[in-house]
Design an enzyme around this catalytic site. Structure first.
Site, mmCIF file in Angstrom:
data_model
loop_
_atom_site.group_PDB
_atom_site.id
_atom_site.type_symbol
_atom_site.label_atom_id
_atom_site.label_comp_id
_atom_site.label_asym_id
_atom_site.label_seq_id
_atom_site.Cartn_x
_atom_site.Cartn_y
_atom_site.Cartn_z
ATOM 1 C CD GLN A 89 -39.228 14.471 -15.026
ATOM 2 O OE1 GLN A 89 -38.947 15.340 -15.510
ATOM 3 N NE2 GLN A 89 -40.516 13.971 -14.710
ATOM 4 C CG ASP A 111 -44.698 12.617 -12.389
ATOM 5 O OD1 ASP A 111 -45.537 12.161 -13.127
ATOM 6 O OD2 ASP A 111 -43.463 12.945 -12.939
ATOM 7 C CB SER A 171 -51.470 10.649 -10.542
ATOM 8 O OG SER A 171 -51.585 9.799 -9.819
ATOM 9 C CD GLU A 189 -39.120 13.275 -18.907
ATOM 10 O OE1 GLU A 189 -38.750 14.480 -19.813
ATOM 11 O OE2 GLU A 189 -40.470 13.245 -19.082
ATOM 12 C CD GLN A 248 -49.555 9.910 -14.791
ATOM 13 O OE1 GLN A 248 -49.241 10.478 -13.684
ATOM 14 N NE2 GLN A 248 -48.760 10.370 -15.765
ATOM 15 C CG ASP A 297 -46.817 10.058 -22.267
ATOM 16 O OD1 ASP A 297 -47.007 9.487 -21.292
ATOM 17 O OD2 ASP A 297 -47.006 11.378 -22.321
ATOM 18 C CE1 TYR A 327 -41.824 11.793 -22.678
ATOM 19 C CE2 TYR A 327 -43.648 11.274 -23.958
ATOM 20 C CZ TYR A 327 -42.887 11.616 -22.843
ATOM 21 O OH TYR A 327 -43.889 12.399 -21.845
ATOM 22 N N GLY A 351 -49.638 6.903 -18.308
ATOM 23 C CA GLY A 351 -48.394 6.348 -17.754
ATOM 24 C C GLY A 351 -47.477 6.649 -18.577
HETATM 25 C C1 9WN Z 1 -48.144 13.806 -20.251
HETATM 26 C C2 9WN Z 1 -44.849 13.810 -15.853
HETATM 27 C C3 9WN Z 1 -45.048 13.024 -16.923
HETATM 28 C C4 9WN Z 1 -45.194 11.772 -16.383
HETATM 29 C C5 9WN Z 1 -45.537 10.383 -17.479
HETATM 30 C C6 9WN Z 1 -44.650 11.077 -18.786
HETATM 31 C C7 9WN Z 1 -44.727 12.434 -19.255
HETATM 32 C C8 9WN Z 1 -46.578 14.152 -19.874
HETATM 33 C C9 9WN Z 1 -46.099 14.612 -21.100
HETATM 34 O O1 9WN Z 1 -44.405 13.159 -18.084
HETATM 35 O O2 9WN Z 1 -46.185 12.559 -19.622
HETATM 36 O O3 9WN Z 1 -48.868 13.264 -19.011
HETATM 37 O O4 9WN Z 1 -46.388 15.879 -21.389
HETATM 38 O O5 9WN Z 1 -45.297 14.024 -21.830
HETATM 39 O O6 9WN Z 1 -44.826 10.152 -19.852
HETATM 40 O O7 9WN Z 1 -45.260 9.196 -17.254
HETATM 41 O O8 9WN Z 1 -46.203 11.202 -15.644
HETATM 42 O O9 9WN Z 1 -43.433 13.561 -15.479
#
Ligand code: 9WN
Length: 446
Positions: free
Chosen positions: A431, A42, A40, A416, A115, A178, A371, A176
């Protein structure tokens, strides 16, 4: 290295190539391998990137995402558009939800959480970048999207804020950021009965498990998914039952900025008086909610754990929620900028670039490679840059843009996130949202 005219043309081509390579036909994979579906927030950033290449394509990104909007107004955090053969864990079977975008259309499988609502910022950028000749078509498509975004904001302002506090309640770390340490205490309270057997894919795909959340985190993430599923994703039931309910000041600040963006578009969209009044009310209530969580002596804005009834006092990027919300109060701005410049954040002399980190190095939980527990995320700095520009801090915003582009250019391939002291690129390469904000930053250089 710094971004000169030559390098900026090259960087633009490379960033555009990332979006084109990750383009799956009207929607864009968040990254080529690690995140092969439509996410979302993203997608919102990605639409901002596409707007610099093709405003029509940018609109498709939002249209495809909003096709999966739930009847409640919620926009799900993942739409599993990659299809069943595309590996991602946890996949649709863990969530057990789907929406039917139009009568007779094939159902879309989604997750059951959401998100931060960056989408209205994207729609505004699309309109700002629309060439005169395309305005009639873009306006018509914008008018179709606008009420969906108003409904999305209405869901957040009501279903996610039954208290009417102006602050959005989040239900899961995956809403959002994690493994931010902001969630540690709430997660620690969960007595895990065991989410059942599972196999993670993320750690292997990345090749460096130490950057990712731990299995302890994943046990709790998956157990919480089970809880939400058992509640039928019903907000009232979740409020009654879930151990994880957080008033998230960052998420709430994005909603404030997004309400302002929809108000900016109200005339173009032909918004009716009721919607305008609602948007203004949510915006003002959001600002008041953030002010109530703001601590003038420290300059910090803090999340609140609803279930435990306690403040979450940690120095993270979320501490700057009033800035992200473009709060006009001069006293709050001064206190926030002092904090931003302090050795707890951008003034730490060890930083490779003075960019906003996900967690302050002054926090004992700081981990520079893990992260959301330390690294620099370009999209977070993009949000800060937007706020500083809108609030009129031209030199600061120009400096932030320059440093962020230098970081992205120096090493790696649109990473990322980045190690703050060395600038090492981390997480997924190529990314999409990193490429997208690069395009927007380059566009701002003229
Ligand atoms: C779980 C896609 C997403 C971002 C999140 C980021 C990460 C996912 C994951 O990647 O989350 O949704 O598998 O770690 O934390 O902000 O939208 O880029």
């Amino acid at each position: 290295m710094s971004v000169t005219d030559d390098t900026s043309a090259l960087l633009r081509d490379r960033a555009a190539a990332v979006l084109r390579d990750n383009d799956a036909g009207g929607w864009t994979k968040a990254s080529p391998h690690l995140y092969p579906h439509q996410w979302s927030w993203d997608s919102a950033f990605i639409a901002i990137g596409w707007a610099h290449l093709d405003v029509r394509r940018a609109l498709s990104e939002l249209e495809q995402l909003l096709a999966a909007q739930w009847p409640s107004g919620m926009v799900p955090h993942i739409v599993f558009r990659g299809g069943p053969g595309v590996p991602y864990f946890p996949g649709p079977e863990w969530w057990n939800c789907s929406v039917t975008p139009a009568p007779g259309a094939a159902p879309l499988r989604t997750t059951g959480i959401c998100q931060p609502p960056v989408h209205a910022l994207a729609l505004r950028r699309i309109w700002q970048l629309t060439p005169a000749g395309q305005q009639p078509e873009v306006r018509a498509r914008l008018r179709a999207l606008y009420p969906k975004l108003v409904n999305w904001h209405r869901y957040l302002a009501t279903g996610r804020d039954p208290e009417g506090s102006g602050l959005v309640t989040t239900y899961h770390p995956w809403e959002g950021t994690d493994n931010s340490p902001r969630w540690d205490r709430a997660l620690a309270r969960i007595e895990v009965a065991g989410p059942g057997p599972y196999t993670r894919l993320d750690a292997d795909q990345l090749g460096d498990p130490s950057q990712r959340p731990t299995d302890w985190d994943y046990d709790r993430y998956l157990w919480l998914v089970g809880e939400l599923r058992d509640c039928g994703y019903d907000d009232a039931e979740i409020y009654r039952r879930s151990p994880f309910l957080i008033k998230d000041v960052f998420f709430s600040s994005v909603l404030v900025a997004a309400n302002a963006a929809l108000l900016d578009l109200a005339d173009v969209a032909g918004a009716d008086a009721d919607d305008r009044a609602d948007l203004l009310r949510w915006l003002e209530r959001g600002r008041d909610g953030l002010t109530a969580r703001f601590d003038p002596p420290s300059g910090l804005c803090t999340d609140f754990d609803v279930r435990a009834g306690e403040e979450i006092r940690l120095r993270t990027f979320a501490s700057f929620a009033p800035l992200f919300a473009r709060t006009p109060d001069a006293g709050q701005q001064d206190a926030q900028l002092r904090l931003l410049d302090s050795a707890d954040f951008c003034g730490d002399p060890q930083l490779r670039w003075p960019l906003l980190l996900s967690t302050s190095p002054a926090e004992p939980v700081f981990e520079p490679r893990t992260y959301w527990r330390g690294p620099v995320w370009p999209i977070i700095n993009w949000l800060l840059w937007q706020s500083l520009s809108e609030l009129g801090y031209r030199d600061r915003s120009a400096g932030l843009c320059r440093d962020a582009l230098d970081q992205i250019t120096a090493k790696g391939d649109f990473a990322e996130y980045f190690e703050p002291m060395t600038g090492e690129p981390l997480g997924s390469p190529r990314q999409s949202w990193t490429a997208a904000v690069t395009l927007d930053w380059l566009g701002s250089l003229g």
